[in-house]
Write a protein that holds these residues in place. Structure first.
Motif, PDB file in Angstrom:
ATOM      1  N   GLU A   1      -3.116 -33.093  17.095  1.00 22.68           N
ATOM      2  CA  GLU A   1      -3.220 -34.347  16.343  1.00 22.68           C
ATOM      3  C   GLU A   1      -4.660 -34.833  16.228  1.00 22.68           C
ATOM      4  N   ASP A   2      -5.451 -34.687  17.315  1.00 25.60           N
ATOM      5  CA  ASP A   2      -6.831 -35.195  17.243  1.00 25.60           C
ATOM      6  C   ASP A   2      -7.824 -34.130  16.752  1.00 25.60           C
ATOM      7  N   GLY A   3      -7.291 -32.923  16.456  1.00 22.57           N
ATOM      8  CA  GLY A   3      -8.134 -31.870  15.890  1.00 22.57           C
ATOM      9  C   GLY A   3      -8.942 -31.070  16.894  1.00 22.57           C
ATOM     10  N   SER A   4      -8.739 -31.312  18.195  1.00 22.69           N
ATOM     11  CA  SER A   4      -9.517 -30.591  19.212  1.00 22.69           C
ATOM     12  C   SER A   4      -8.860 -29.276  19.626  1.00 22.69           C
ATOM     13  N   ILE A   5      -7.591 -29.070  19.231  1.00 23.29           N
ATOM     14  CA  ILE A   5      -6.837 -27.876  19.621  1.00 23.29           C
ATOM     15  C   ILE A   5      -6.134 -27.299  18.396  1.00 23.29           C
ATOM     16  N   ALA A   6      -6.150 -25.970  18.310  1.00 23.08           N
ATOM     17  CA  ALA A   6      -5.425 -25.270  17.245  1.00 23.08           C
ATOM     18  C   ALA A   6      -4.479 -24.268  17.895  1.00 23.08           C
ATOM     19  N   THR A   7      -3.203 -24.388  17.586  1.00 22.89           N
ATOM     20  CA  THR A   7      -2.216 -23.429  18.081  1.00 22.89           C
ATOM     21  C   THR A   7      -1.043 -23.400  17.109  1.00 22.89           C
ATOM     22  N   GLN A   8      -0.456 -22.223  16.952  1.00 17.71           N
ATOM     23  CA  GLN A   8       0.669 -22.099  16.029  1.00 17.71           C
ATOM     24  C   GLN A   8       1.970 -22.620  16.637  1.00 17.71           C
ATOM     25  N   ASP A   9       2.098 -22.497  17.950  1.00 22.24           N
ATOM     26  CA  ASP A   9       3.335 -22.910  18.615  1.00 22.24           C
ATOM     27  C   ASP A   9       2.976 -23.487  19.990  1.00 22.24           C
ATOM     28  N   ALA A  10       3.066 -24.805  20.105  1.00 21.43           N
ATOM     29  CA  ALA A  10       2.642 -25.474  21.334  1.00 21.43           C
ATOM     30  C   ALA A  10       3.477 -25.048  22.545  1.00 21.43           C
ATOM     31  N   LYS A  11       4.759 -24.817  22.367  1.00 21.19           N
ATOM     32  CA  LYS A  11       5.620 -24.445  23.487  1.00 21.19           C
ATOM     33  C   LYS A  11       5.246 -23.071  24.041  1.00 21.19           C
ATOM     34  N   ILE A  12       5.166 -22.074  23.153  1.00 18.17           N
ATOM     35  CA  ILE A  12       4.795 -20.725  23.602  1.00 18.17           C
ATOM     36  C   ILE A  12       3.398 -20.725  24.205  1.00 18.17           C
ATOM     37  N   THR A  13       2.478 -21.425  23.575  1.00 10.67           N
ATOM     38  CA  THR A  13       1.105 -21.481  24.085  1.00 10.67           C
ATOM     39  C   THR A  13       1.061 -22.141  25.456  1.00 10.67           C
ATOM     40  N   SER A  14       1.850 -23.192  25.645  1.00 20.24           N
ATOM     41  CA  SER A  14       1.863 -23.862  26.956  1.00 20.24           C
ATOM     42  C   SER A  14       2.353 -22.912  28.044  1.00 20.24           C
ATOM     43  N   LEU A  15       3.387 -22.132  27.747  1.00 19.63           N
ATOM     44  CA  LEU A  15       3.912 -21.173  28.731  1.00 19.63           C
ATOM     45  C   LEU A  15       2.894 -20.074  29.030  1.00 19.63           C
ATOM     46  N   ALA A  16       2.194 -19.620  27.988  1.00 17.19           N
ATOM     47  CA  ALA A  16       1.171 -18.580  28.174  1.00 17.19           C
ATOM     48  C   ALA A  16       0.020 -19.105  29.029  1.00 17.19           C
ATOM     49  N   ILE A  17      -0.384 -20.337  28.794  1.00 16.89           N
ATOM     50  CA  ILE A  17      -1.475 -20.932  29.575  1.00 16.89           C
ATOM     51  C   ILE A  17      -1.072 -21.070  31.040  1.00 16.89           C
ATOM     52  N   ILE A  18       0.125 -21.568  31.285  1.00 14.44           N
ATOM     53  CA  ILE A  18       0.580 -21.715  32.670  1.00 14.44           C
ATOM     54  C   ILE A  18       0.659 -20.350  33.359  1.00 14.44           C
ATOM     55  N   ALA A  19       1.179 -19.349  32.656  1.00 13.44           N
ATOM     56  CA  ALA A  19       1.269 -18.004  33.247  1.00 13.44           C
ATOM     57  C   ALA A  19      -0.110 -17.465  33.591  1.00 13.44           C
ATOM     58  N   MET A  20      -1.061 -17.644  32.680  1.00 17.73           N
ATOM     59  CA  MET A  20      -2.411 -17.149  32.941  1.00 17.73           C
ATOM     60  C   MET A  20      -3.041 -17.888  34.122  1.00 17.73           C
ATOM     61  N   LEU A  21      -2.927 -19.205  34.141  1.00 17.34           N
ATOM     62  CA  LEU A  21      -3.535 -19.983  35.214  1.00 17.34           C
ATOM     63  C   LEU A  21      -2.875 -19.701  36.559  1.00 17.34           C
ATOM     64  N   THR A  22      -1.574 -19.493  36.561  1.00  9.04           N
ATOM     65  CA  THR A  22      -0.874 -19.195  37.805  1.00  9.04           C
ATOM     66  C   THR A  22      -1.254 -17.811  38.309  1.00  9.04           C
ATOM     67  N   GLY A  23      -1.518 -16.897  37.387  1.00  5.20           N
ATOM     68  CA  GLY A  23      -1.907 -15.536  37.759  1.00  5.20           C
ATOM     69  C   GLY A  23      -3.182 -15.459  38.570  1.00  5.20           C
ATOM     70  N   VAL A  24      -4.023 -16.480  38.482  1.00  5.57           N
ATOM     71  CA  VAL A  24      -5.270 -16.464  39.242  1.00  5.57           C
ATOM     72  C   VAL A  24      -4.988 -16.375  40.742  1.00  5.57           C
ATOM     73  N   SER A  25      -3.843 -16.872  41.171  1.00  3.00           N
ATOM     74  CA  SER A  25      -3.498 -16.834  42.601  1.00  3.00           C
ATOM     75  C   SER A  25      -3.366 -15.413  43.132  1.00  3.00           C
ATOM     76  N   THR A  26      -2.956 -14.480  42.275  1.00  2.00           N
ATOM     77  CA  THR A  26      -2.809 -13.095  42.730  1.00  2.00           C
ATOM     78  C   THR A  26      -4.140 -12.344  42.699  1.00  2.00           C
ATOM     79  N   LEU A  27      -5.111 -12.871  41.959  1.00  2.69           N
ATOM     80  CA  LEU A  27      -6.398 -12.186  41.818  1.00  2.69           C
ATOM     81  C   LEU A  27      -7.478 -12.737  42.739  1.00  2.69           C
ATOM     82  N   TYR A  28      -7.468 -14.017  42.969  1.00  2.00           N
ATOM     83  CA  TYR A  28      -8.541 -14.671  43.706  1.00  2.00           C
ATOM     84  C   TYR A  28      -8.475 -14.372  45.203  1.00  2.00           C
TER      85      TYR A  28
END
Length: 195
Positions: free
Chosen positions: A143-170
């Protein structure tokens, strides 16, 4: 059986949870017995039932406590203005919360299949509540033009998965400090939704 001398519920209860967390993360829920948990704590197997009615309840309580604390801590974060700034706030919060808790993160994702249907429904609802937070941030950013994504729901799940994955790498003794890893992950998230 009488309580072991020197055993107190406010001390032993948390030790039971910590032992269960450690053992389940290392061996898996199905492979860990109540006897193993009791032995790890240093109490008789029968005494364990003073702290939890069964192993299923113990697993559920570990996950429920994790999700309740996660949601409460996120709710307490002062949110900045603007979608992208809020997304950065979320990303850094998520990593900062999860990095010190790798066993809990592992169990919360890998042991969901071992929850009873009723317990799974409760945890799934808590997870959806958390996931919706990210989805709403992405929509605000659209809405404020700072983010572009085709599907907010799928993108939110992908972001959480990526961020959570840091626990297995760090690793604390790894080549990069936690702050540098968080900066790199934030850069990946930012670039994935930049307009």
């Amino acid at each position: 059986m009488a309580r072991k001398t020197g055993s107190h519920s406010q001390i032993t209860g948390p030790r039971v949870r910590e032992a269960a967390l450690r053992l389940i993360a290392r061996h898996g829920f199905a492979a860990v017995s109540m006897r193993q948990i009791a032995a790890e704590v240093g109490i008789q197997a029968g005494a364990l039932y003073s702290y939890t009615p069964d192993k299923q309840t113990l697993l559920f309580n570990l996950m429920r406590e994790h999700m309740d604390a996660l949601l409460n801590d996120w709710a307490a974060v002062q949110k900045p203005e603007g979608g992208m700034a809020q997304l950065e706030s979320f990303a850094r919060f998520h990593m900062g919360y999860h990095l010190p808790r790798p066993d809990l993160v592992f169990i919360s994702y890998m042991e969901l299949r071992n929850l009873s249907p009723e317990n799974f429904a409760v945890i799934e609802q808590l997870r959806k509540t958390y996931e919706t937070e990210v989805e709403l941030i992405l929509k605000r950013g659209q809405e404020d033009g700072s983010i572009a994504t085709q599907d907010a729901k799928i993108t939110s799940l992908a972001i959480i998965a990526m961020l959570t994955g840091v626990s297995t790498l760090y690793r604390q003794d790894g080549r990069l400090p936690e702050t540098a890893v968080a900066d790199l992950y934030w850069d990946l998230v930012r670039k994935s939704v930049a307009p």
